[in-house]
Motif scaffolding. Sequence first.
Motif, PDB file in Angstrom:
ATOM      1  N   TYR A   8       0.844  -1.194   0.000  1.00  0.00           N
ATOM      2  CA  TYR A   8       0.000   0.000   0.000  1.00  0.00           C
ATOM      3  C   TYR A   8       0.875   1.239   0.000  1.00  0.00           C
ATOM      4  CZ  TYR A   8      -3.402  -3.419   1.477  1.00  0.00           C
ATOM      5  OH  TYR A   8      -4.196  -4.516   1.546  1.00  0.00           O
ATOM      6  N   VAL A   9       0.537   2.209  -0.816  1.00  0.00           N
ATOM      7  CA  VAL A   9       1.281   3.459  -0.873  1.00  0.00           C
ATOM      8  C   VAL A   9       0.675   4.417   0.137  1.00  0.00           C
ATOM      9  CG1 VAL A   9       1.956   5.407  -2.304  1.00  0.00           C
ATOM     10  CG2 VAL A   9       1.815   3.125  -3.312  1.00  0.00           C
ATOM     11  N   LEU A  10       1.541   4.961   1.001  1.00  0.00           N
ATOM     12  CA  LEU A  10       1.095   5.874   2.046  1.00  0.00           C
ATOM     13  C   LEU A  10       1.684   7.259   1.800  1.00  0.00           C
ATOM     14  CD1 LEU A  10       1.682   3.488   5.039  1.00  0.00           C
ATOM     15  CD2 LEU A  10      -0.413   3.849   3.753  1.00  0.00           C
ATOM     16  N   LEU A  11       0.885   8.259   2.045  1.00  0.00           N
ATOM     17  CA  LEU A  11       1.317   9.623   1.831  1.00  0.00           C
ATOM     18  C   LEU A  11       2.196  10.102   2.978  1.00  0.00           C
ATOM     19  CD1 LEU A  11      -2.088  11.061   0.622  1.00  0.00           C
ATOM     20  CD2 LEU A  11      -0.193  10.243  -0.771  1.00  0.00           C
ATOM     21  N   PRO A  12       3.206  10.921   2.689  1.00  0.00           N
ATOM     22  CA  PRO A  12       4.072  11.432   3.749  1.00  0.00           C
ATOM     23  C   PRO A  12       3.385  12.548   4.533  1.00  0.00           C
ATOM     24  CG  PRO A  12       4.692  12.399   1.672  1.00  0.00           C
ATOM     25  CD  PRO A  12       3.611  11.385   1.367  1.00  0.00           C
ATOM     26  N   LEU A  80       0.664   0.688  13.299  1.00  0.00           N
ATOM     27  CA  LEU A  80      -0.675   1.200  13.589  1.00  0.00           C
ATOM     28  C   LEU A  80      -1.528   1.211  12.320  1.00  0.00           C
ATOM     29  CD1 LEU A  80       0.219   4.174  15.952  1.00  0.00           C
ATOM     30  CD2 LEU A  80      -0.680   1.919  16.603  1.00  0.00           C
ATOM     31  N   PHE A  81      -0.946   1.673  11.227  1.00  0.00           N
ATOM     32  CA  PHE A  81      -1.661   1.696   9.953  1.00  0.00           C
ATOM     33  C   PHE A  81      -2.103   0.284   9.567  1.00  0.00           C
ATOM     34  CE2 PHE A  81      -1.899   1.145   5.426  1.00  0.00           C
ATOM     35  CZ  PHE A  81      -2.700   2.196   5.026  1.00  0.00           C
ATOM     36  N   ASN A  82      -1.184  -0.665   9.660  1.00  0.00           N
ATOM     37  CA  ASN A  82      -1.494  -2.043   9.275  1.00  0.00           C
ATOM     38  C   ASN A  82      -2.546  -2.663  10.182  1.00  0.00           C
ATOM     39  OD1 ASN A  82       0.163  -2.062   7.070  1.00  0.00           O
ATOM     40  ND2 ASN A  82       1.866  -3.051   8.105  1.00  0.00           N
ATOM     41  N   VAL A  84      -5.027  -1.132  11.694  1.00  0.00           N
ATOM     42  CA  VAL A  84      -6.333  -0.598  11.307  1.00  0.00           C
ATOM     43  C   VAL A  84      -6.764  -1.171   9.963  1.00  0.00           C
ATOM     44  CG1 VAL A  84      -7.643   1.487  10.753  1.00  0.00           C
ATOM     45  CG2 VAL A  84      -6.013   1.520  12.649  1.00  0.00           C
ATOM     46  N   LYS A  85      -5.864  -1.205   9.024  1.00  0.00           N
ATOM     47  CA  LYS A  85      -6.218  -1.659   7.673  1.00  0.00           C
ATOM     48  C   LYS A  85      -6.489  -3.162   7.619  1.00  0.00           C
ATOM     49  CE  LYS A  85      -5.177  -1.250   2.870  1.00  0.00           C
ATOM     50  NZ  LYS A  85      -5.796  -0.101   2.250  1.00  0.00           N
ATOM     51  N   LEU A  86      -5.610  -3.947   8.216  1.00  0.00           N
ATOM     52  CA  LEU A  86      -5.644  -5.404   8.055  1.00  0.00           C
ATOM     53  C   LEU A  86      -6.202  -6.158   9.250  1.00  0.00           C
ATOM     54  CD1 LEU A  86      -2.066  -5.726   6.538  1.00  0.00           C
ATOM     55  CD2 LEU A  86      -4.244  -5.532   5.293  1.00  0.00           C
ATOM     56  N   GLY A  87      -6.331  -5.491  10.380  1.00  0.00           N
ATOM     57  CA  GLY A  87      -6.722  -6.153  11.618  1.00  0.00           C
ATOM     58  C   GLY A  87      -5.486  -6.590  12.386  1.00  0.00           C
ATOM     59  N   ASP A 112      -7.949   7.878   4.785  1.00  0.00           N
ATOM     60  CA  ASP A 112      -8.839   7.917   5.947  1.00  0.00           C
ATOM     61  C   ASP A 112      -8.143   7.354   7.180  1.00  0.00           C
ATOM     62  OD1 ASP A 112     -10.967   8.929   4.421  1.00  0.00           O
ATOM     63  OD2 ASP A 112     -11.953   6.969   4.215  1.00  0.00           O
ATOM     64  N   ILE A 113      -7.439   6.251   7.010  1.00  0.00           N
ATOM     65  CA  ILE A 113      -6.727   5.628   8.131  1.00  0.00           C
ATOM     66  C   ILE A 113      -5.667   6.573   8.669  1.00  0.00           C
ATOM     67  CG2 ILE A 113      -5.203   3.717   8.812  1.00  0.00           C
ATOM     68  CD1 ILE A 113      -6.773   1.985   6.730  1.00  0.00           C
TER      69      ILE A 113
END
Length: 147
Positions: A8-12, A80-82, A84-87, A112-113
Amino acid sequence: MAAVIGGYVLLPSRATGLLDPHNRMLVARGEGLYLAQCAACHGRHLEGQPNWRGVDADGYLPAPPHDKTGHTWHHPDQLLFNIVKLGTAKAANLKDYKTRMAAFENTLSDDDIIAVLSYIKSQWPEDMQIRHDKLNQAYELKDKAAK
């Protein structure tokens, strides 16, 4: 520069790591999303559920707080991102982990995450935010050294 986590590409952000607790628009958006998607379990004021450190009668851990009394700030942005996104189970590679934490990959966009997590971080005291930034820096250095 954007980061790629699990494909997944995440914004800085302005802050260290992926989150930007100082971006008022992002934080306001994250607060609305948090109230709509997270507050039912984690509490309107990030307080979590009672007795969150011990399993309940069904063997599940109650939802932890995300305020200064919890342990959210002990984890780098990427984890934290993972979560929320993946459980939790998939993000932490815990095969038989019992959790009520839903994966939000089909509910919330990556942006959103990041907004929700930026809101959560914005509610921590400044010293805790600084410690979290240092944690992110350490993980970024570790990742660079591993490559």
